[in-house]
Each structure stands twice: as structure tokens, then as C-alpha cells.
Design an enzyme around this catalytic site. Sequence first.
Site, PDB file in Angstrom:
ATOM      1  N   ASP A 173       0.649  -1.228   0.004  1.00 19.99           N
ATOM      2  CA  ASP A 173       0.064   0.090  -0.196  1.00 19.99           C
ATOM      3  C   ASP A 173       0.946   1.179   0.098  1.00 19.99           C
ATOM      4  O   ASP A 173       1.719   1.428   0.921  1.00 19.99           O
ATOM      5  CB  ASP A 173      -0.891  -0.022   1.301  1.00 19.99           C
ATOM      6  CG  ASP A 173      -1.923   1.108   1.146  1.00 19.99           C
ATOM      7  OD1 ASP A 173      -2.299   1.647   0.128  1.00 19.99           O
ATOM      8  OD2 ASP A 173      -2.113   1.676   2.415  1.00 19.99           O
ATOM      9  N   MET A 174       0.517   2.116  -0.914  1.00 25.06           N
ATOM     10  CA  MET A 174       1.490   3.384  -0.908  1.00 25.06           C
ATOM     11  C   MET A 174       1.147   4.067   0.288  1.00 25.06           C
ATOM     12  O   MET A 174       0.215   4.328   0.728  1.00 25.06           O
ATOM     13  CB  MET A 174       1.288   4.118  -2.111  1.00 25.06           C
ATOM     14  CG  MET A 174       1.484   3.392  -3.428  1.00 25.06           C
ATOM     15  SD  MET A 174       2.812   2.666  -3.746  1.00 25.06           S
ATOM     16  CE  MET A 174       3.992   3.882  -4.021  1.00 25.06           C
ATOM     17  N   TYR A 227      -1.483  10.597  -2.716  1.00 21.60           N
ATOM     18  CA  TYR A 227      -1.625  11.519  -3.459  1.00 21.60           C
ATOM     19  C   TYR A 227      -0.608  12.859  -3.067  1.00 21.60           C
ATOM     20  O   TYR A 227      -0.036  13.473  -4.124  1.00 21.60           O
ATOM     21  CB  TYR A 227      -2.909  12.307  -3.449  1.00 21.60           C
ATOM     22  CG  TYR A 227      -4.071  11.437  -4.139  1.00 21.60           C
ATOM     23  CD1 TYR A 227      -3.783  10.320  -4.516  1.00 21.60           C
ATOM     24  CD2 TYR A 227      -5.200  11.851  -4.363  1.00 21.60           C
ATOM     25  CE1 TYR A 227      -4.910   9.408  -5.205  1.00 21.60           C
ATOM     26  CE2 TYR A 227      -6.404  11.221  -4.910  1.00 21.60           C
ATOM     27  CZ  TYR A 227      -5.781  10.083  -5.472  1.00 21.60           C
ATOM     28  OH  TYR A 227      -7.097   9.376  -5.919  1.00 21.60           O
ATOM     29  N   ARG A 247       0.368  14.764   9.722  1.00 21.01           N
ATOM     30  CA  ARG A 247      -0.328  14.050  10.449  1.00 21.01           C
ATOM     31  C   ARG A 247       0.233  14.035  11.953  1.00 21.01           C
ATOM     32  O   ARG A 247      -0.397  14.261  13.125  1.00 21.01           O
ATOM     33  CB  ARG A 247      -0.359  12.412  10.164  1.00 21.01           C
ATOM     34  CG  ARG A 247      -1.162  12.210   9.020  1.00 21.01           C
ATOM     35  CD  ARG A 247      -1.202  10.694   8.777  1.00 21.01           C
ATOM     36  NE  ARG A 247      -1.285  10.518   7.410  1.00 21.01           N
ATOM     37  CZ  ARG A 247      -1.620   9.318   6.738  1.00 21.01           C
ATOM     38  NH1 ARG A 247      -1.775   8.280   7.427  1.00 21.01           N
ATOM     39  NH2 ARG A 247      -2.076   9.193   5.387  1.00 21.01           N
ATOM     40  N   ASP A 297      -3.821   2.528  -5.355  1.00 20.86           N
ATOM     41  CA  ASP A 297      -2.376   2.580  -4.734  1.00 20.86           C
ATOM     42  C   ASP A 297      -2.211   1.429  -4.009  1.00 20.86           C
ATOM     43  O   ASP A 297      -1.465   1.565  -2.931  1.00 20.86           O
ATOM     44  CB  ASP A 297      -2.260   4.009  -3.880  1.00 20.86           C
ATOM     45  CG  ASP A 297      -2.895   3.802  -2.402  1.00 20.86           C
ATOM     46  OD1 ASP A 297      -4.015   3.198  -2.533  1.00 20.86           O
ATOM     47  OD2 ASP A 297      -2.751   4.412  -1.306  1.00 20.86           O
ATOM     48  N   GLU A 298      -2.689   0.362  -4.298  1.00 24.81           N
ATOM     49  CA  GLU A 298      -2.489  -0.819  -3.597  1.00 24.81           C
ATOM     50  C   GLU A 298      -2.733  -1.991  -4.464  1.00 24.81           C
ATOM     51  O   GLU A 298      -3.433  -2.237  -5.162  1.00 24.81           O
ATOM     52  CB  GLU A 298      -3.480  -1.078  -2.272  1.00 24.81           C
ATOM     53  CG  GLU A 298      -4.771  -1.178  -2.495  1.00 24.81           C
ATOM     54  CD  GLU A 298      -5.917  -1.324  -1.477  1.00 24.81           C
ATOM     55  OE1 GLU A 298      -5.615  -1.827  -0.196  1.00 24.81           O
ATOM     56  OE2 GLU A 298      -6.806  -0.885  -1.480  1.00 24.81           O
TER      57      GLU A 298
HETATM   58  N1  DCP Z   1      -8.374   9.140  -1.559  1.00 23.49           N
HETATM   59  C1  DCP Z   1      -9.519   9.821  -1.922  1.00 23.49           C
HETATM   60  N2  DCP Z   1     -10.722   9.810  -1.108  1.00 23.49           N
HETATM   61  C2  DCP Z   1     -10.686   9.238   0.079  1.00 23.49           C
HETATM   62  C3  DCP Z   1      -9.902   8.574   0.301  1.00 23.49           C
HETATM   63  C4  DCP Z   1      -8.519   8.339  -0.379  1.00 23.49           C
HETATM   64  O1  DCP Z   1      -9.374  10.443  -3.045  1.00 23.49           O
HETATM   65  N3  DCP Z   1     -11.987   9.313   0.527  1.00 23.49           N
HETATM   66  C5  DCP Z   1      -7.146   9.224  -2.312  1.00 23.49           C
HETATM   67  C6  DCP Z   1      -6.172   9.971  -1.686  1.00 23.49           C
HETATM   68  C7  DCP Z   1      -5.035   8.981  -1.286  1.00 23.49           C
HETATM   69  C8  DCP Z   1      -5.366   7.767  -1.982  1.00 23.49           C
HETATM   70  O2  DCP Z   1      -6.465   7.577  -2.369  1.00 23.49           O
HETATM   71  O3  DCP Z   1      -3.869   9.301  -1.154  1.00 23.49           O
HETATM   72  C9  DCP Z   1      -4.974   6.381  -1.215  1.00 23.49           C
HETATM   73  O4  DCP Z   1      -5.818   6.435  -0.063  1.00 23.49           O
HETATM   74  P1  DCP Z   1      -5.469   5.270   1.159  1.00 23.49           P
HETATM   75  O5  DCP Z   1      -6.698   5.462   2.003  1.00 23.49           O
HETATM   76  O6  DCP Z   1      -4.539   4.363   0.978  1.00 23.49           O
HETATM   77  O7  DCP Z   1      -4.606   6.709   2.098  1.00 23.49           O
HETATM   78  P2  DCP Z   1      -3.004   7.458   1.695  1.00 23.49           P
HETATM   79  O8  DCP Z   1      -2.525   6.593   0.645  1.00 23.49           O
HETATM   80  O9  DCP Z   1      -3.264   8.747   1.391  1.00 23.49           O
HETATM   81  O10 DCP Z   1      -2.687   7.054   3.279  1.00 23.49           O
HETATM   82  P3  DCP Z   1      -2.072   5.975   3.955  1.00 23.49           P
HETATM   83  O11 DCP Z   1      -0.623   6.335   3.982  1.00 23.49           O
HETATM   84  O12 DCP Z   1      -2.485   6.127   5.253  1.00 23.49           O
HETATM   85  O13 DCP Z   1      -2.460   4.735   3.052  1.00 23.49           O
END
Ligand code: DCP
Length: 711
Positions: free
Chosen positions: A18-19, A23, A60, A120-121
Site C-alpha cells: 500500500d502506498m 496523492y 499527521r 495505490d494498493e
Molecule cells: N483518496 C481519496 N478519497 C478518499 C480516500 C482516499 O481521494 N476518501 C485518495 C487519496 C489517497 C489515495 O486515495 O492518497 C490512497 O488512499 P489511502 O486510503 O490508501 O490513503 P493514503 O495513501 O493517502 O494514506 P495511507 O498512507 O494512510 O495509506
Amino acid sequence: MPVARPESADARIIAHVDMDCFYVQVEQRRQPELRGLPTAVVQYNEWKGGALIAVGYEARNFGVNRHMRGHEAKETCPQINLVQVPVARGKADLSTYRNAGSEVVSILSRKGRCERASIDEVYLDLTDAAKAMLAETPPESLEAVDEEALKSHILGLKNENGSDSKANVREWLCKSDTDHREKLLACGALIVSELRMQVLKETEFTCSAGVAHNKMLAKLASALNKPAQQTVVPFSSVKGLLESLPVKKMKQLGGKLGTSLQNELGVNTVGDLLNFSEDKLQELYGVNTGTWLWNIARGINGEEVQARLLPKSHGSGKSFPGPRALKTADSVKHWLNQLCEELNERLCSDLEQNKRIARTLTLHASAFKSSSSDSFKKFPSKSCPLRYGAVKMQEDAFNLFQAGLREYLGSCIVRTEGTHYNGWRITAISISASKIMPILSGTCSIMKYFHGQDKYVSSSKKDEINFIQDAPLSPSGSENYSELNSIEPQIEFSAEEATIRDSVSGFNQQEVKTNTRKEQNSSCAILNEATDSFTRETSPSLSSGTASCSVLNRSMPPREVHLDDSLDKSMIVNLKQQEQKRNASKDKGKSSILNFFKSRNTPCSPCTQEHDETIQNAKASSSLGGCGAELNQVELPKESFFEESTTNIEQNQQRREAWNYRIEDIDPSVIDELPPEIQNEIRAWVRPNKRPNLVKPGSIITHYFLPSKNR
Ligand code: DCP
């Protein structure tokens, strides 16, 4: 509903990658000056600074989270950098993120079967790679273990007082006197750390991973230590991992089922499920779900990693919260037009790059009625066969909306044009394209198969390849709509703009890279510009479930696909392969269907007709069902309304041949002789077709092929 799948007896090594704050990382790569600084990505909406959709780990640390809006984030962390998501057509444009995700996938997929699960996963099945490593370079033989692997978190591995955690991890990874499955897991951990480093090197992105014996455990583990870390789940630690895991955190238990477990059984953690027998869980939730629950309590999950690098569907959506809710048909139409343009671009890109076509267009919406007791009634999702080309898609999407609205409003009169306010409001709307399949399979294949490659590779300036595919249903008649029960909405809406989260879908590999929109539209529009007279229509008896094969299968015009030179080349290779296969099977079964088709120019039914030239003829052909001919006729394109060049006319003349046969003349036992792609098609013909009658006088064919329309 969850599906219980038995786990194979052989150990599997599965990773979930998982990235991290994806974004944000993409934006930080684009603007390197943001690296290391508190950063968040906000939606395209200025209200209160826009909704945060991704929050960097530095932010965060200051207490910023994804539930905030920009203003609140600024209050919490004044130095935060808020980057707005790219915008196109008045809505978020996620193509940069999708493409970045594709870069990562192309690296991760090098070591094993790879399933892209969202933007992203990914899941990886590293079983073979781990076995190979164990056989060739077992961890205990390594002189040095990679630093990143030494940073792994091994669940259940205790750090004795004062002991060096890396030394402990090294010991665990290189243990020679351990169980075979654990050795494989250690290999998996080494492989994943290497892959993660490769991702960092090639893309500048960090990611986190879980390594376990199944998908469920790998996914749980990847979230345990973020960012830029990996967690390994040995068998012995599964119980410990699950016993305190809140039941709602488990995939598929976040909704009603999880709530029911909490409220009715007092199950708060996954471990609490261990108190219930399989019989009891089956009694309460049915056999399948009961077994699934029993399994997950024990960390059992047989779900396979699917080899899938490309999305299952594409979606485009937008939300209109509060006062921005759409109130008129015109405003809905406006936004549907934007969404369709975007979707069409992505589909064209998918077609060009991946040679895939989508079959189904679906509209989802959220609505409320301001003056009704059932104001929370769900707006029904509607779907229809997908037609390529932005204008056609826009037309179909709006028709789907109208159909949904009619149903949503029930007996209320719906005014679909103009600005009349009917008391309904749309708070979110999205369209998606699903049933995406490779262009070489499906109904087009039989034409290629039986007519040979030479027909498809023209000598004209613009090489053409013609495929035949299903003609669309008209979205205008409600009987042609199917409720969307099987297609999960792949789009989530965040507070303001639609956020296409691409869970399982929505991402598009290497999307929209080089071509202009205009070019894409034009190449895709051709998909719809066909005049062939081939179809498969279901007789009333078939649609009602009678297993009769005596149907008149003609009259719906298929579409032609004209593709570019690059596709021609790959097609030629494929067609050559098909040719070889065909030659190889030439002598196979004299009584086979192949022989039957060879005499295709000989009509086998008194009701056989020459192909119809025009829409009118095609339309009229639906009435042929009345002659009881029970003939399945496949015809090649005769003339195109839209391809006027002499070359094309000549080509079409060449194709002015048809082969005819009766479905009942096909001996099912010979179907197996055919190439797989043909088999599928024939099987679909000889079994009852679920599709309702397609051709309604005055409806789709004329509507679809009118030269004045959408060209
Ligand atoms: N995203 C979005 N709307 C949401 C949730 C996520 O557009 N309600 C997008 C932005 C995130 C990407 O999807 O960067 C991946 O979501 P993740 O839930 O994996 O969260 P992140 O990658 O941002 O953070 P983490 O490191 O916690 O996985």
C-alpha cells in the site's frame, strides 16, 4: 456477501503493498520543494478550504487528518501546504495519480502474480518466487541481509530486554531450524523489501507492506506499520493479531454484517468470533457467510491473488452537497456530459493502450426528494450497453438518468427538459464503464476466425481492422435497462467533489499519455460507426427461459472497430496465431462445425436473406422472426455510412458475403474443437440468451445509426 473459500494445504506467500499518503507523495514528487514539509491534498472546492483527501505523515504529526477541511487543517498546522487536486471539466482529474499508481504496479509485478486492488494498493502472490529463493539462495546462506528487510516487523517476535531488534529480525529471517512455511515467509519478506526499495529507486515513492500466508492477513498487516515499513505475520501470530482486532476493521465487516455481529452476538473483536461454532454461525448467517466468519476468526482465507494489472471498470463522478445539489434536468445533463467526456477519454486510452473494450455503462446517483415521506429512497442504478464516443455516451447516460428518475419518483410526473423543478435533488452522480474485456475475445472473434486475417488487414492508406461486437440496447426504453445488482459502485464521494477512490477499479494503467482528446475521440467514435448486419437476438421463448436454440439470430447491427497501425500489428500476430491454430485443426473432425462453416456461402434455410443494407432493413429484419426461419445469420459489413473512401467501399464489397447456419445444426460435441474464444461465443449462442428482445420498431437501430446523430 463474503464468500468462504477453502485455503489450499500448500503454504502461500502473499504480500499486500500500500502506498503511503499516495496523492501527497505524487504531489511532492511534482514539487520537490514540498518534500519533508507538512502537506495535504485537497479537493477542488473552495468551501472552507476544500476537503482533505490525502494527508502527509509530517502533517499527521501535527494532528491534521483526512476528516478536516483546508481551513481547519491550517488552524491545526499553520505551516501546512495544501495542494489542490488537478482539475479538468470542473471536477477532480485523477489521471496523474492513476498513472503514478501504474508505475508502481509495473515494478511490483516483476516478482509474481499481481492484482491491482486500487489506485495505490496491490496484492502479490510471491509463492513461486519465495520457493525459488529458498531453493537457490536460502536466507541462512546470505552473508548480509538487506537493511530494509532488517527493519521488518515480525508479529510476535519479542525483543528481549536490550536486544537489538535488527539482530532479532536477522535471526528470525535466517533461522535454519524452522518450519518450511516460515522459511518461505522469510523469503517473502526479503523479496518484498527488495521490491519496495526498487519502487523507491524508480519512482521516488515509499510504500508499506504486509507479508503473510493469505490476502486477508497481508492486508491487515500492511496497515500496522506505516509509512515505509513492512510487517510479517508468522502462523503463530495470527491468533494474537485477530483477537484484539475490532470486528468492524475487518474487510466486509464494516457494514451491516459487522453491526449485526456486535449488536446481536456481542462480538466486538474478530477473536470474539472464536466463541461460536461453525454450525451456530451458519444457522445465524447462512451456510456461506457462517463458514466465512468461522474461517476469518482463525485467519483462514483462500482468496486467490488475481492476475490483474488493469482496472475492472472505469468510473467518473461528482458530488453536489448541500446547496449545490442539482435540481434540474439541464444541470444534470451538463454534468453528465462532463463525466462522459472524461470516461470516454479513459476508455479510448484503455482501448489504445490495452486493446480492451467496455461493454456496460452504468449510472449511479444519490438523490433526495424535498417533500416526500420516502425522501431517503435510493436512486436506482441503471445500466445499458456502452457505446463509444462522448456524444453517444452522454445521450445514453442521460437516458439512464431519466429512467432512474422515473423510477425514483414513482408516480410523480418527471419533467426532463428545461428547468422545471420537480422537488428532487441530486447530490452525487457518477457513471462507470464495466465488463471490460480484451478486444480479441468475445463476439468479434468469430468473424476474424472464419474470415481470416487478410480481410482485416487492408492495403489502404489507413489500415483497418473490423470487429463485430454486440449492438447496444437502447437506453430509452425502460425494458432495456437492467438493474445494477452485480456491479459494485467503484466510486466513493468525499465531502465535496466526487472522489474516485478506484477501489478495484477506476484506475487506468498508463492512461492518456500522448494522444490529444480529439484524436482519442475520433478513434473511439469509429467504434460505433458500423453498419454490419450481424446480431444475436433472443426470441421471446428464449428470454423466458426455454432452452430452444431455434432462434432467428439476425438483425442487430454490430459495430466496427477501426484501430490504429500499432494495434494492427499486434492483431496481425494474433490473427497469424489463429491461422496456425486453424490450420493445425484442419484435419480434425470432418463432421465438425468448421466444415459446416466452410460452406457458409450456401444458404441453408429457405428463409435466408441477403444482408440488409440499411438501418431500415436491419430494423425490418427483426420481423423475420415471424417467418419461423429459426436461422442464425452472421453477415459481414457491407457498407459503412461513415467510411466513404473508395478503398473502404471496395473492402466492404469484398466482405459482401454471408454465412448462414441453423443453430440446431451445430453439434455441441464439436464445439470443443474450436479455439477458446470461438467456443465461448458459440456456447453463448446455443444457450438461452438472457438478453431481452433488442429490436423494437422505431427504437434503437434507427436511433443508433442515424447518420446525423453524433458524428
Ligand atoms: N483518496 C481519496 N478519497 C478518499 C480516500 C482516499 O481521494 N476518501 C485518495 C487519496 C489517497 C489515495 O486515495 O492518497 C490512497 O488512499 P489511502 O486510503 O490508501 O490513503 P493514503 O495513501 O493517502 O494514506 P495511507 O498512507 O494512510 O495509506
